[in-house]
Design a protein around this motif. Structure first.
Motif, PDB file in Angstrom:
ATOM      1  N   SER A 105      -3.540   4.901  10.815  1.00  0.00           N
ATOM      2  CA  SER A 105      -4.694   4.793  11.708  1.00  0.00           C
ATOM      3  C   SER A 105      -5.591   3.654  11.242  1.00  0.00           C
ATOM      4  O   SER A 105      -5.535   3.213  10.095  1.00  0.00           O
ATOM      5  N   SER A 106      -6.412   3.179  12.167  1.00  0.00           N
ATOM      6  CA  SER A 106      -7.385   2.137  11.845  1.00  0.00           C
ATOM      7  C   SER A 106      -8.548   2.740  11.075  1.00  0.00           C
ATOM      8  O   SER A 106      -8.933   3.895  11.301  1.00  0.00           O
ATOM      9  N   THR A 107      -9.111   1.956  10.181  1.00  0.00           N
ATOM     10  CA  THR A 107     -10.295   2.373   9.435  1.00  0.00           C
ATOM     11  C   THR A 107     -11.379   2.810  10.421  1.00  0.00           C
ATOM     12  O   THR A 107     -11.638   2.125  11.406  1.00  0.00           O
ATOM     13  N   GLY A 108     -11.983   3.950  10.155  1.00  0.00           N
ATOM     14  CA  GLY A 108     -13.079   4.434  10.985  1.00  0.00           C
ATOM     15  C   GLY A 108     -12.660   5.256  12.186  1.00  0.00           C
ATOM     16  O   GLY A 108     -13.512   5.801  12.879  1.00  0.00           O
ATOM     17  N   GLU A 109     -11.373   5.369  12.450  1.00  0.00           N
ATOM     18  CA  GLU A 109     -10.903   6.136  13.609  1.00  0.00           C
ATOM     19  C   GLU A 109     -10.845   7.630  13.334  1.00  0.00           C
ATOM     20  O   GLU A 109     -10.953   8.421  14.256  1.00  0.00           O
ATOM     21  N   ARG A 110     -10.614   8.011  12.092  1.00  0.00           N
ATOM     22  CA  ARG A 110     -10.457   9.413  11.743  1.00  0.00           C
ATOM     23  C   ARG A 110     -11.199   9.683  10.434  1.00  0.00           C
ATOM     24  O   ARG A 110     -11.205   8.833   9.553  1.00  0.00           O
ATOM     25  N   PRO A 111     -11.786  10.873  10.303  1.00  0.00           N
ATOM     26  CA  PRO A 111     -12.419  11.186   9.019  1.00  0.00           C
ATOM     27  C   PRO A 111     -11.348  11.327   7.928  1.00  0.00           C
ATOM     28  O   PRO A 111     -10.424  12.117   8.063  1.00  0.00           O
ATOM     29  N   THR A 112     -11.448  10.536   6.880  1.00  0.00           N
ATOM     30  CA  THR A 112     -10.466  10.576   5.793  1.00  0.00           C
ATOM     31  C   THR A 112     -11.054   9.931   4.550  1.00  0.00           C
ATOM     32  O   THR A 112     -11.858   9.004   4.663  1.00  0.00           O
ATOM     33  N   PRO A 113     -10.651  10.396   3.376  1.00  0.00           N
ATOM     34  CA  PRO A 113     -11.090   9.721   2.153  1.00  0.00           C
ATOM     35  C   PRO A 113     -10.225   8.501   1.830  1.00  0.00           C
ATOM     36  O   PRO A 113     -10.525   7.767   0.896  1.00  0.00           O
ATOM     37  N   CYS A 114      -9.157   8.285   2.592  1.00  0.00           N
ATOM     38  CA  CYS A 114      -8.245   7.161   2.343  1.00  0.00           C
ATOM     39  C   CYS A 114      -8.942   5.833   2.621  1.00  0.00           C
ATOM     40  O   CYS A 114      -9.727   5.723   3.555  1.00  0.00           O
ATOM     41  N   ARG A 115      -8.614   4.840   1.818  1.00  0.00           N
ATOM     42  CA  ARG A 115      -9.154   3.503   1.996  1.00  0.00           C
ATOM     43  C   ARG A 115      -8.010   2.504   2.017  1.00  0.00           C
ATOM     44  O   ARG A 115      -7.022   2.664   1.285  1.00  0.00           O
ATOM     45  N   PRO A 116      -8.124   1.455   2.817  1.00  0.00           N
ATOM     46  CA  PRO A 116      -7.061   0.450   2.877  1.00  0.00           C
ATOM     47  C   PRO A 116      -6.737  -0.111   1.496  1.00  0.00           C
ATOM     48  O   PRO A 116      -7.626  -0.369   0.692  1.00  0.00           O
ATOM     49  N   GLY A 117      -5.439  -0.275   1.245  1.00  0.00           N
ATOM     50  CA  GLY A 117      -4.989  -0.922   0.028  1.00  0.00           C
ATOM     51  C   GLY A 117      -4.968  -0.062  -1.210  1.00  0.00           C
ATOM     52  O   GLY A 117      -4.761  -0.568  -2.307  1.00  0.00           O
ATOM     53  N   THR A 118      -5.160   1.256  -1.071  1.00  0.00           N
ATOM     54  CA  THR A 118      -5.224   2.115  -2.256  1.00  0.00           C
ATOM     55  C   THR A 118      -4.032   3.060  -2.383  1.00  0.00           C
ATOM     56  O   THR A 118      -3.978   3.855  -3.314  1.00  0.00           O
ATOM     57  N   ALA A 119      -3.066   2.972  -1.487  1.00  0.00           N
ATOM     58  CA  ALA A 119      -1.924   3.896  -1.513  1.00  0.00           C
ATOM     59  C   ALA A 119      -0.744   3.306  -2.277  1.00  0.00           C
ATOM     60  O   ALA A 119      -0.559   2.093  -2.343  1.00  0.00           O
ATOM     61  N   SER A 120       0.044   4.200  -2.845  1.00  0.00           N
ATOM     62  CA  SER A 120       1.317   3.846  -3.465  1.00  0.00           C
ATOM     63  C   SER A 120       2.324   4.855  -2.933  1.00  0.00           C
ATOM     64  O   SER A 120       2.175   6.056  -3.152  1.00  0.00           O
ATOM     65  N   LEU A 121       3.323   4.372  -2.194  1.00  0.00           N
ATOM     66  CA  LEU A 121       4.258   5.261  -1.511  1.00  0.00           C
ATOM     67  C   LEU A 121       5.679   5.042  -1.995  1.00  0.00           C
ATOM     68  O   LEU A 121       6.071   3.913  -2.283  1.00  0.00           O
ATOM     69  N   HIS A 122       6.453   6.116  -2.057  1.00  0.00           N
ATOM     70  CA  HIS A 122       7.850   6.092  -2.483  1.00  0.00           C
ATOM     71  C   HIS A 122       8.702   6.467  -1.276  1.00  0.00           C
ATOM     72  O   HIS A 122       8.551   7.549  -0.721  1.00  0.00           O
ATOM     73  N   VAL A 123       9.576   5.557  -0.858  1.00  0.00           N
ATOM     74  CA  VAL A 123      10.433   5.781   0.304  1.00  0.00           C
ATOM     75  C   VAL A 123      11.877   5.835  -0.185  1.00  0.00           C
ATOM     76  O   VAL A 123      12.347   4.898  -0.836  1.00  0.00           O
ATOM     77  N   VAL A 124      12.560   6.925   0.130  1.00  0.00           N
ATOM     78  CA  VAL A 124      13.950   7.078  -0.287  1.00  0.00           C
ATOM     79  C   VAL A 124      14.856   6.350   0.692  1.00  0.00           C
ATOM     80  O   VAL A 124      14.728   6.509   1.909  1.00  0.00           O
ATOM     81  N   THR A 125      15.755   5.535   0.135  1.00  0.00           N
ATOM     82  CA  THR A 125      16.711   4.799   0.953  1.00  0.00           C
ATOM     83  C   THR A 125      18.032   4.667   0.196  1.00  0.00           C
ATOM     84  O   THR A 125      18.032   4.540  -1.031  1.00  0.00           O
ATOM     85  N   ALA A 126      19.117   4.696   0.919  1.00  0.00           N
ATOM     86  CA  ALA A 126      20.426   4.494   0.307  1.00  0.00           C
ATOM     87  C   ALA A 126      20.682   3.021   0.024  1.00  0.00           C
ATOM     88  O   ALA A 126      21.569   2.679  -0.757  1.00  0.00           O
ATOM     89  N   ASP A 127      19.895   2.136   0.656  1.00  0.00           N
ATOM     90  CA  ASP A 127      20.166   0.704   0.542  1.00  0.00           C
ATOM     91  C   ASP A 127      18.895  -0.113   0.290  1.00  0.00           C
ATOM     92  O   ASP A 127      18.396  -0.814   1.180  1.00  0.00           O
ATOM     93  N   PRO A 128      18.344  -0.054  -0.929  1.00  0.00           N
ATOM     94  CA  PRO A 128      17.155  -0.846  -1.215  1.00  0.00           C
ATOM     95  C   PRO A 128      17.402  -2.354  -1.107  1.00  0.00           C
ATOM     96  O   PRO A 128      16.475  -3.111  -0.840  1.00  0.00           O
ATOM     97  N   ASP A 129      18.660  -2.769  -1.270  1.00  0.00           N
ATOM     98  CA  ASP A 129      18.962  -4.202  -1.140  1.00  0.00           C
ATOM     99  C   ASP A 129      18.702  -4.690   0.282  1.00  0.00           C
ATOM    100  O   ASP A 129      18.195  -5.795   0.486  1.00  0.00           O
ATOM    101  N   ALA A 130      19.037  -3.877   1.284  1.00  0.00           N
ATOM    102  CA  ALA A 130      18.792  -4.248   2.681  1.00  0.00           C
ATOM    103  C   ALA A 130      17.294  -4.316   2.965  1.00  0.00           C
ATOM    104  O   ALA A 130      16.825  -5.216   3.672  1.00  0.00           O
TER     105      ALA A 130
END
Length: 134
Positions: free
Chosen positions: A64-89
């Motif tokens: 969502s865009s900043t300011g659209e929903r009440p949230t403590p999240c801030r742009p640029g502060t997340a670190s996400l882990h995505v599982v994939t069989a092909d990280p090379d792709a």
């Protein structure tokens, strides 16, 4: 060091990401390989109130865009882990779109994973890895 895991892969937690330029981040994620499930425009022109993006191998993120929903999240502060069989792709797609590489493909030695990481336009870190628990 011994790494202990439950042996049950989990794909039911949906991360929420906010962005000062959600349409650009949405496009970046689509180019990286996510697919769009839902898009609800925001109140302001060019804003996204809620977007659901799915990873083809399982999992979903919310955007969502900043300011659209009440949230403590801030742009640029997340670190996400995505599982994939092909990280090379994923790395090839990231390189083709000039994504900022946080770390190149690496074979982990203390747990079974081949992985790489990139930063999105907001600065969030996205690790794409074969590790989903064992």
């Amino acid at each position: 060091m011994t790494v202990r895991v439950s042996g049950v892969p989990q794909r039911s937690v949906w991360a929420s990401v906010v962005s000062d330029d959600a349409p650009a981040l949405r496009e970046w994620l689509l180019r990286l390989g996510f697919t769009e499930d839902l898009l609800i425009p925001g109140e302001r022109a060019g804003a996204i109130h809620h977007c659901q993006l799915d990873w083809p191998e399982g999992g979903r993120i919310l955007l969502s865009s900043t300011g659209e929903r009440p949230t403590p999240c801030r742009p640029g502060t997340a670190s996400l882990h995505v599982v994939t069989a092909d990280p090379d792709a994923v790395m090839a797609r990231a390189t083709a779109m000039d994504a900022t590489v946080v770390h190149e493909i690496v074979e982990q030695t203390d747990y079974p994973s081949r992985e790489m990481a990139v930063a999105d336009p907001d600065g969030n870190h996205w690790t794409f890895a074969t590790f989903a628990g064992t």
